[in-house]
Scaffold this active site. Structure first.
Site, PDB file in Angstrom:
ATOM      1  N   PRO A 110      -6.373 -11.916  -0.827  1.00  0.00           N
ATOM      2  CA  PRO A 110      -5.899 -11.739  -2.209  1.00  0.00           C
ATOM      3  C   PRO A 110      -6.880 -12.302  -3.238  1.00  0.00           C
ATOM      4  CG  PRO A 110      -4.294 -13.002  -0.896  1.00  0.00           C
ATOM      5  CD  PRO A 110      -5.451 -12.731  -0.021  1.00  0.00           C
ATOM      6  N   GLU A 113      -2.443 -19.160   6.282  1.00  0.00           N
ATOM      7  CA  GLU A 113      -2.660 -19.479   4.864  1.00  0.00           C
ATOM      8  C   GLU A 113      -4.039 -19.045   4.381  1.00  0.00           C
ATOM      9  OE1 GLU A 113      -0.239 -20.767   2.696  1.00  0.00           O
ATOM     10  OE2 GLU A 113       0.814 -20.041   4.471  1.00  0.00           O
ATOM     11  N   ARG A 132     -11.203   9.310   3.781  1.00  0.00           N
ATOM     12  CA  ARG A 132     -11.032  10.614   3.158  1.00  0.00           C
ATOM     13  C   ARG A 132     -12.183  10.980   2.222  1.00  0.00           C
ATOM     14  NH1 ARG A 132      -8.717  10.650  -1.379  1.00  0.00           N
ATOM     15  NH2 ARG A 132      -7.500  12.543  -1.175  1.00  0.00           N
ATOM     16  N   ASP A 152      -9.178  13.882  -7.157  1.00  0.00           N
ATOM     17  CA  ASP A 152      -8.100  12.903  -7.028  1.00  0.00           C
ATOM     18  C   ASP A 152      -7.867  12.131  -8.306  1.00  0.00           C
ATOM     19  OD1 ASP A 152      -7.773  13.339  -4.346  1.00  0.00           O
ATOM     20  OD2 ASP A 152      -9.145  11.736  -3.743  1.00  0.00           O
TER      21      ASP A 152
HETATM   22  N1  ADE Z   1      -4.228 -10.565   2.626  1.00  0.00           N
HETATM   23  C1  ADE Z   1      -3.030 -10.964   2.154  1.00  0.00           C
HETATM   24  N2  ADE Z   1      -2.744 -10.381   0.997  1.00  0.00           N
HETATM   25  C2  ADE Z   1      -3.799  -9.564   0.693  1.00  0.00           C
HETATM   26  C3  ADE Z   1      -4.105  -8.703  -0.388  1.00  0.00           C
HETATM   27  N3  ADE Z   1      -3.289  -8.536  -1.423  1.00  0.00           N
HETATM   28  N4  ADE Z   1      -5.275  -8.034  -0.353  1.00  0.00           N
HETATM   29  C4  ADE Z   1      -6.130  -8.204   0.682  1.00  0.00           C
HETATM   30  N5  ADE Z   1      -5.897  -9.016   1.719  1.00  0.00           N
HETATM   31  C5  ADE Z   1      -4.751  -9.693   1.739  1.00  0.00           C
END
Ligand code: ADE
Length: 264
Positions: A88, A115, A153, A168
């Protein structure tokens, strides 16, 4: 393109990669995915891949040794291909990033769990970090599949219509126009007349306008970066004017050009 996937759950990938377009791309030899279980490189009796964080606190952290060992066993030391960690905290995954990755002949994806991964993996092994959105999943497996799908793709020869990816949503910076198929009337709801007309220039104009309208309504943030013609800008100005008119005098909305079909 060849993609090395490093994960604690390789079994998650196979079903999806065996379906539809992903399966066809692999059969045609356009995509080769190799799944590597990070746990296979754990060296202790219990095959440990995670441990408690230094400094305390909850959660577990993925240990560096099995990840380094797995990636270097497959790709050498140091790896000569992009090594991408799904997290994230990564840069946001967009269609533009998908095009960028689709140019690579070979890359590696690391799906983290727990984590997070030991920071030294980030600092000394990974060359890029990607997030698929501002939310936290339990692992990087789904994000890795998302990246694989979006990139596959775009590989030449994967889709029947080679121009399809360029049409797209996002590829020209706009959301796509609406689509219709038979029947022409369903429960009394009609397909827009222009699409039945066979008039290609009119259809193209309608589609462009509807793509602009949709983007303006749903994702105005995209318009700032889209490449727009004078005609596009004039159409957007009409939409803005119609909105302003209906906001300042809601009763006028009915008599002014409707948002559905502003005056030409
Ligand atoms: N791992 C956990 N959440 C994630 C996300 N939003 N994007 C990429 N990898 C992740």
């Amino acid at each position: 393109m060849r993609v090395e996937v490093f994960t604690l759950f390789p079994e998650v990938f196979e079903p999806y990669l065996s379906l539809s377009i992903m399966a066809r791309a692999r059969q045609k030899g356009l995509l080769e995915v190799r799944l590597h279980n990070i746990r296979d490189w754990a060296t202790d009796r219990h095959k440990t891949v995670d441990d408690e964080p230094y400094g305390g606190g909850g959660g577990m952290v993925m240990k560096p040794e099995p990840i380094f060992a797995a990636v270097e066993a497959v790709l050498g030391r140091p790896p000569q291909v992009p090594v991408i960690l799904l997290t994230p905290q990564g840069r946001p995954f967009t269609q533009e990033v998908a095009w960028e990755l689709a140019q690579q002949p070979h890359l590696a994806l690391i799906a983290g769990r727990y984590e997070g991964v030991d920071e030294r993996v980030r600092q000394h092994l990974v060359t890029d970090e990607i997030s698929i959105g501002d939310y936290v999943l339990t692992g990087g497996e789904l994000p890795a599949l998302v990246v694989l799908d979006a990139v596959t793709r775009l590989l030449p020869g994967v889709l029947g219509d080679p121009d399809a990816p360029r049409k797209d949503s996002f590829s020209d910076g706009l959301l796509e126009h609406p689509h219709y198929t038979r029947p022409a009337v369903f429960r009394g709801w009609k397909v827009p007349e222009v699409l039945l007309s066979g008039h290609h220039a009119e259809i193209a104009r309608w589609r462009r306008r509807e793509a602009l309208r949709r983007t303006w309504e749903r994702r105005p943030d995209l318009l700032a970066r889209a490449s727009l013609t004078e005609e596009d800008r004039a159409f957007l100005a009409q939409l803005e004017a119609a909105r302003r008119a209906s906001e300042s005098d809601p009763s006028a909305a009915a008599s002014s050009p409707t948002p559905e079909e502003p005056a030409a």
